[in-house]
Scaffold this active site. Structure first.
Site, PDB file in Angstrom:
ATOM      1  N   HIS A 129     -12.482 -15.177  35.684  1.00 17.76           N
ATOM      2  CA  HIS A 129     -12.396 -16.663  35.446  1.00 17.76           C
ATOM      3  C   HIS A 129     -11.083 -17.122  36.082  1.00 17.76           C
ATOM      4  CE1 HIS A 129      -9.744 -15.169  31.902  1.00 17.76           C
ATOM      5  NE2 HIS A 129      -9.105 -16.176  32.193  1.00 17.76           N
ATOM      6  N   ASP A 159     -16.128 -10.383  33.039  1.00 18.32           N
ATOM      7  CA  ASP A 159     -14.991 -11.281  33.361  1.00 18.32           C
ATOM      8  C   ASP A 159     -13.876 -10.391  34.070  1.00 18.32           C
ATOM      9  OD1 ASP A 159     -13.610 -13.609  33.554  1.00 18.32           O
ATOM     10  OD2 ASP A 159     -12.613 -13.192  31.713  1.00 18.32           O
ATOM     11  N   SER A 233      -3.752 -14.322  31.644  1.00 23.84           N
ATOM     12  CA  SER A 233      -4.956 -13.946  31.628  1.00 23.84           C
ATOM     13  C   SER A 233      -5.139 -13.103  33.265  1.00 23.84           C
ATOM     14  CB  SER A 233      -6.170 -15.085  31.864  1.00 23.84           C
ATOM     15  OG  SER A 233      -6.321 -15.789  30.864  1.00 23.84           O
TER      16      SER A 233
END
Length: 281
Positions: A129, A159, A233
Protein backbone atom coordinates in the site's frame (compact mmCIF):
# COMPACT_ATOMS: atom_id res chain seq x y z
CA UNK A 1 25.93 -6.11 77.77
CA UNK A 2 26.48 -7.65 74.32
CA UNK A 3 24.36 -6.39 71.43
CA UNK A 4 21.27 -8.50 70.90
CA UNK A 5 19.15 -7.75 67.82
CA UNK A 6 16.24 -9.55 69.43
CA UNK A 7 16.37 -7.21 72.42
CA UNK A 8 16.51 -4.22 70.08
CA UNK A 9 13.48 -5.58 68.25
CA UNK A 10 11.63 -6.04 71.53
CA UNK A 11 12.59 -2.55 72.65
CA UNK A 12 11.46 -0.94 69.43
CA UNK A 13 8.25 -2.93 69.42
CA UNK A 14 7.41 -1.82 72.92
CA UNK A 15 8.32 1.78 72.20
CA UNK A 16 6.32 1.85 68.99
CA UNK A 17 3.38 0.27 70.66
CA UNK A 18 3.25 3.19 73.14
CA UNK A 19 3.93 6.00 70.63
CA UNK A 20 1.69 6.24 67.54
CA UNK A 21 3.98 8.82 65.92
CA UNK A 22 7.04 6.63 66.19
CA UNK A 23 4.93 3.61 65.24
CA UNK A 24 4.40 5.13 61.79
CA UNK A 25 8.12 5.59 61.15
CA UNK A 26 8.95 2.00 60.11
CA UNK A 27 6.15 2.05 57.53
CA UNK A 28 7.44 5.32 56.07
CA UNK A 29 11.02 4.05 56.08
CA UNK A 30 9.91 0.84 54.44
CA UNK A 31 8.07 2.79 51.73
CA UNK A 32 11.16 4.93 51.11
CA UNK A 33 13.28 1.79 50.84
CA UNK A 34 10.89 0.38 48.25
CA UNK A 35 10.98 3.65 46.33
CA UNK A 36 14.77 3.63 46.21
CA UNK A 37 14.81 -0.05 45.27
CA UNK A 38 12.36 0.55 42.43
CA UNK A 39 14.22 3.59 41.15
CA UNK A 40 17.23 1.62 39.94
CA UNK A 41 15.47 -0.76 37.51
CA UNK A 42 13.06 1.98 36.36
CA UNK A 43 15.99 4.07 35.20
CA UNK A 44 17.11 1.33 32.83
CA UNK A 45 13.99 -0.05 31.19
CA UNK A 46 14.46 -2.63 28.50
CA UNK A 47 17.53 -4.60 27.51
CA UNK A 48 20.79 -2.73 27.43
CA UNK A 49 21.62 -3.81 23.87
CA UNK A 50 18.70 -2.03 22.18
CA UNK A 51 21.00 0.85 21.25
CA UNK A 52 23.62 -1.56 19.90
CA UNK A 53 21.07 -3.37 17.73
CA UNK A 54 19.62 -0.10 16.41
CA UNK A 55 23.07 1.18 15.51
CA UNK A 56 23.85 -2.09 13.75
CA UNK A 57 20.76 -2.17 11.49
CA UNK A 58 19.56 1.40 11.04
CA UNK A 59 21.43 2.02 7.78
CA UNK A 60 19.38 -0.75 6.14
CA UNK A 61 16.11 1.07 6.90
CA UNK A 62 15.07 3.40 4.10
CA UNK A 63 12.47 5.97 3.21
CA UNK A 64 10.10 5.16 0.35
CA UNK A 65 8.97 8.25 -1.55
CA UNK A 66 6.33 7.88 -4.25
CA UNK A 67 4.46 10.21 -6.58
CA UNK A 68 1.31 9.69 -8.59
CA UNK A 69 -0.47 11.78 -11.20
CA UNK A 70 -4.12 12.40 -10.32
CA UNK A 71 -6.62 13.42 -13.00
CA UNK A 72 -9.35 15.48 -11.29
CA UNK A 73 -11.74 14.64 -14.11
CA UNK A 74 -11.66 11.00 -12.99
CA UNK A 75 -13.53 11.03 -9.70
CA UNK A 76 -15.35 8.16 -8.11
CA UNK A 77 -18.79 9.68 -7.53
CA UNK A 78 -21.36 7.83 -5.43
CA UNK A 79 -23.93 5.84 -7.33
CA UNK A 80 -26.92 8.22 -7.31
CA UNK A 81 -29.82 8.63 -9.78
CA UNK A 82 -28.94 11.02 -12.67
CA UNK A 83 -30.55 14.44 -12.30
CA UNK A 84 -31.34 13.93 -8.62
CA UNK A 85 -30.59 16.57 -5.95
CA UNK A 86 -27.96 14.22 -4.53
CA UNK A 87 -26.09 14.25 -7.83
CA UNK A 88 -25.89 18.03 -7.66
CA UNK A 89 -24.80 17.88 -4.03
CA UNK A 90 -21.95 15.42 -4.66
CA UNK A 91 -20.90 17.27 -7.81
CA UNK A 92 -20.53 20.46 -5.78
CA UNK A 93 -18.77 18.57 -2.98
CA UNK A 94 -16.06 17.19 -5.25
CA UNK A 95 -15.64 20.56 -6.95
CA UNK A 96 -14.90 22.05 -3.51
CA UNK A 97 -12.34 19.31 -2.87
CA UNK A 98 -10.58 20.30 -6.08
CA UNK A 99 -10.29 23.89 -4.87
CA UNK A 100 -13.70 25.33 -5.62
CA UNK A 101 -13.18 25.82 -9.33
CA UNK A 102 -13.28 23.98 -12.61
CA UNK A 103 -9.53 23.40 -12.78
CA UNK A 104 -9.16 20.09 -14.60
CA UNK A 105 -5.34 20.15 -14.68
CA UNK A 106 -3.78 16.86 -13.57
CA UNK A 107 -1.70 17.17 -10.42
CA UNK A 108 0.91 15.04 -8.68
CA UNK A 109 0.37 13.59 -5.23
CA UNK A 110 3.32 12.51 -3.09
CA UNK A 111 3.35 9.95 -0.28
CA UNK A 112 5.94 8.60 2.10
CA UNK A 113 6.58 5.28 3.81
CA UNK A 114 9.43 3.09 4.98
CA UNK A 115 11.21 -0.06 3.83
CA UNK A 116 14.33 -2.09 4.44
CA UNK A 117 17.14 -3.56 2.34
CA UNK A 118 17.35 -7.35 2.41
CA UNK A 119 20.16 -7.86 -0.09
CA UNK A 120 23.27 -5.78 -0.80
CA UNK A 121 22.49 -6.04 -4.51
CA UNK A 122 19.65 -3.57 -3.89
CA UNK A 123 16.49 -5.52 -2.99
CA UNK A 124 14.09 -3.57 -0.77
CA UNK A 125 10.96 -4.81 1.00
CA UNK A 126 8.04 -2.52 1.85
CA UNK A 127 4.26 -2.63 2.14
CA UNK A 128 2.33 -2.79 -1.11
CA UNK A 129 0.00 0.00 0.00
CA UNK A 130 3.03 2.31 0.29
CA UNK A 131 3.79 2.05 -3.44
CA UNK A 132 0.34 1.17 -4.82
CA UNK A 133 -0.55 3.03 -8.06
CA UNK A 134 2.69 5.05 -7.92
CA UNK A 135 4.11 6.43 -11.17
CA UNK A 136 7.52 7.02 -9.62
CA UNK A 137 9.24 5.36 -6.66
CA UNK A 138 12.39 6.60 -4.95
CA UNK A 139 14.33 5.02 -2.09
CA UNK A 140 16.18 7.39 0.23
CA UNK A 141 18.94 5.85 2.31
CA UNK A 142 19.66 6.76 5.91
CA UNK A 143 22.51 9.06 4.79
CA UNK A 144 20.17 10.96 2.45
CA UNK A 145 21.21 9.28 -0.81
CA UNK A 146 18.26 9.17 -3.22
CA UNK A 147 17.96 6.15 -5.55
CA UNK A 148 15.36 5.50 -8.22
CA UNK A 149 13.51 2.23 -7.58
CA UNK A 150 11.77 -0.23 -9.85
CA UNK A 151 9.03 -2.63 -8.82
CA UNK A 152 10.16 -6.25 -8.93
CA UNK A 153 6.94 -7.76 -7.64
CA UNK A 154 4.06 -7.31 -5.25
CA UNK A 155 1.43 -9.30 -3.41
CA UNK A 156 -1.72 -7.34 -2.63
CA UNK A 157 -3.16 -10.06 -0.37
CA UNK A 158 -0.20 -10.01 2.00
CA UNK A 159 0.36 -6.26 1.39
CA UNK A 160 4.03 -6.72 0.52
CA UNK A 161 6.16 -5.40 -2.32
CA UNK A 162 9.73 -5.95 -3.50
CA UNK A 163 11.74 -3.12 -5.07
CA UNK A 164 15.17 -2.90 -6.64
CA UNK A 165 17.65 -0.04 -6.51
CA UNK A 166 21.16 0.37 -7.93
CA UNK A 167 23.85 2.08 -5.89
CA UNK A 168 27.41 3.02 -6.76
CA UNK A 169 28.50 2.38 -3.18
CA UNK A 170 27.99 -0.59 -0.84
CA UNK A 171 24.67 -0.62 0.98
CA UNK A 172 23.72 -2.21 4.27
CA UNK A 173 21.32 -5.19 4.25
CA UNK A 174 19.55 -7.07 7.04
CA UNK A 175 18.40 -10.67 7.34
CA UNK A 176 15.05 -12.24 8.14
CA UNK A 177 14.63 -14.05 11.44
CA UNK A 178 12.08 -16.66 12.43
CA UNK A 179 8.89 -14.89 13.51
CA UNK A 180 7.40 -18.22 14.59
CA UNK A 181 9.85 -18.27 17.51
CA UNK A 182 8.66 -14.96 18.93
CA UNK A 183 7.32 -15.24 22.47
CA UNK A 184 4.83 -13.04 24.26
CA UNK A 185 6.71 -10.44 26.27
CA UNK A 186 9.82 -10.64 24.08
CA UNK A 187 11.48 -7.31 23.33
CA UNK A 188 11.33 -6.01 19.75
CA UNK A 189 12.53 -2.86 18.01
CA UNK A 190 10.55 -0.95 15.36
CA UNK A 191 12.53 1.29 13.02
CA UNK A 192 11.12 3.56 10.33
CA UNK A 193 12.28 6.39 8.10
CA UNK A 194 9.04 8.20 7.25
CA UNK A 195 10.31 11.69 6.42
CA UNK A 196 13.74 10.89 4.95
CA UNK A 197 15.30 12.64 7.94
CA UNK A 198 17.01 9.46 9.14
CA UNK A 199 15.72 6.45 11.02
CA UNK A 200 13.52 6.68 14.10
CA UNK A 201 13.67 3.93 16.71
CA UNK A 202 11.04 2.69 19.18
CA UNK A 203 11.08 -0.40 21.37
CA UNK A 204 8.52 -2.52 23.16
CA UNK A 205 7.39 -6.06 23.71
CA UNK A 206 5.34 -8.57 21.74
CA UNK A 207 1.86 -8.05 23.19
CA UNK A 208 0.06 -10.72 21.15
CA UNK A 209 0.43 -12.96 18.13
CA UNK A 210 -1.88 -14.25 15.40
CA UNK A 211 -4.03 -11.11 15.40
CA UNK A 212 -6.80 -11.12 12.78
CA UNK A 213 -8.04 -7.62 11.84
CA UNK A 214 -10.04 -8.80 8.80
CA UNK A 215 -7.75 -7.06 6.32
CA UNK A 216 -7.21 -10.08 4.06
CA UNK A 217 -6.92 -13.84 3.78
CA UNK A 218 -3.51 -13.96 5.45
CA UNK A 219 -4.20 -12.05 8.65
CA UNK A 220 -1.68 -13.25 11.20
CA UNK A 221 -0.31 -10.07 12.75
CA UNK A 222 2.14 -9.52 15.56
CA UNK A 223 0.86 -6.96 18.06
CA UNK A 224 3.45 -4.86 19.86
CA UNK A 225 3.40 -1.89 22.19
CA UNK A 226 6.41 -0.44 20.35
CA UNK A 227 5.08 2.73 18.75
CA UNK A 228 4.68 2.47 14.98
CA UNK A 229 4.08 6.01 13.80
CA UNK A 230 2.48 7.23 10.60
CA UNK A 231 4.91 6.84 7.73
CA UNK A 232 6.56 3.81 9.33
CA UNK A 233 4.51 1.39 7.22
CA UNK A 234 6.83 -1.01 5.45
CA UNK A 235 9.60 -0.61 7.99
CA UNK A 236 11.12 -3.58 9.86
CA UNK A 237 10.41 -5.01 13.29
CA UNK A 238 13.63 -6.46 14.74
CA UNK A 239 14.37 -8.95 17.47
CA UNK A 240 17.36 -8.35 19.72
CA UNK A 241 19.59 -10.34 17.38
CA UNK A 242 19.09 -7.67 14.71
CA UNK A 243 16.93 -9.98 12.58
CA UNK A 244 13.72 -8.85 10.88
CA UNK A 245 10.78 -10.64 12.48
CA UNK A 246 7.99 -8.45 11.10
CA UNK A 247 7.01 -5.75 8.62
CA UNK A 248 5.30 -2.79 10.29
CA UNK A 249 1.90 -2.52 8.68
CA UNK A 250 -0.99 -1.09 10.69
CA UNK A 251 -1.99 0.95 13.72
CA UNK A 252 -5.17 0.22 15.64
CA UNK A 253 -5.82 3.68 17.09
CA UNK A 254 -8.60 2.65 19.48
CA UNK A 255 -6.21 0.67 21.65
CA UNK A 256 -2.99 2.30 20.35
CA UNK A 257 -1.88 -1.13 19.23
CA UNK A 258 0.77 -1.49 16.53
CA UNK A 259 0.66 -4.44 14.15
CA UNK A 260 3.42 -6.02 12.10
CA UNK A 261 3.18 -8.63 9.38
CA UNK A 262 5.24 -11.71 10.45
CA UNK A 263 8.63 -11.96 8.80
CA UNK A 264 7.76 -15.37 7.41
CA UNK A 265 5.38 -13.67 4.98
CA UNK A 266 7.97 -11.07 3.99
CA UNK A 267 10.66 -13.68 3.48
CA UNK A 268 8.36 -15.78 1.32
CA UNK A 269 7.37 -12.77 -0.76
CA UNK A 270 10.98 -11.75 -1.31
CA UNK A 271 12.24 -15.22 -2.14
CA UNK A 272 9.41 -15.93 -4.57
CA UNK A 273 9.97 -12.70 -6.45
CA UNK A 274 13.56 -12.78 -7.55
CA UNK A 275 14.75 -10.25 -10.16
CA UNK A 276 14.16 -12.84 -12.92
CA UNK A 277 10.41 -13.00 -12.21
CA UNK A 278 8.09 -10.53 -13.90
CA UNK A 279 6.17 -8.11 -11.70
CA UNK A 280 2.83 -9.36 -10.57
CA UNK A 281 -0.27 -7.17 -10.76
Amino acid sequence: MPFDPLNLHRFSGGLLGRNPVIRSLPAAAFAMALAFAAAEPAAARGPENIADVAEQVIDAVVNISTSQKIDPRVTELPDVPPGSPMEEFFDQFFKNRRGGGNDQTPRRVNSLGSGFIIDASGLVVTNNHVIADADEINVILNDGTKLKATLVGKDTKSDLALLRVHSDKPIKAVKFGDSEKLRLGEWVIAIGNPFSLGGSVTAGIVSARNRDINSGPYDNYIQTDAAINRGNSGGPLFNLNGEVVGVNTAIISISSASLARPAAAGSACASSRSPTISPRA
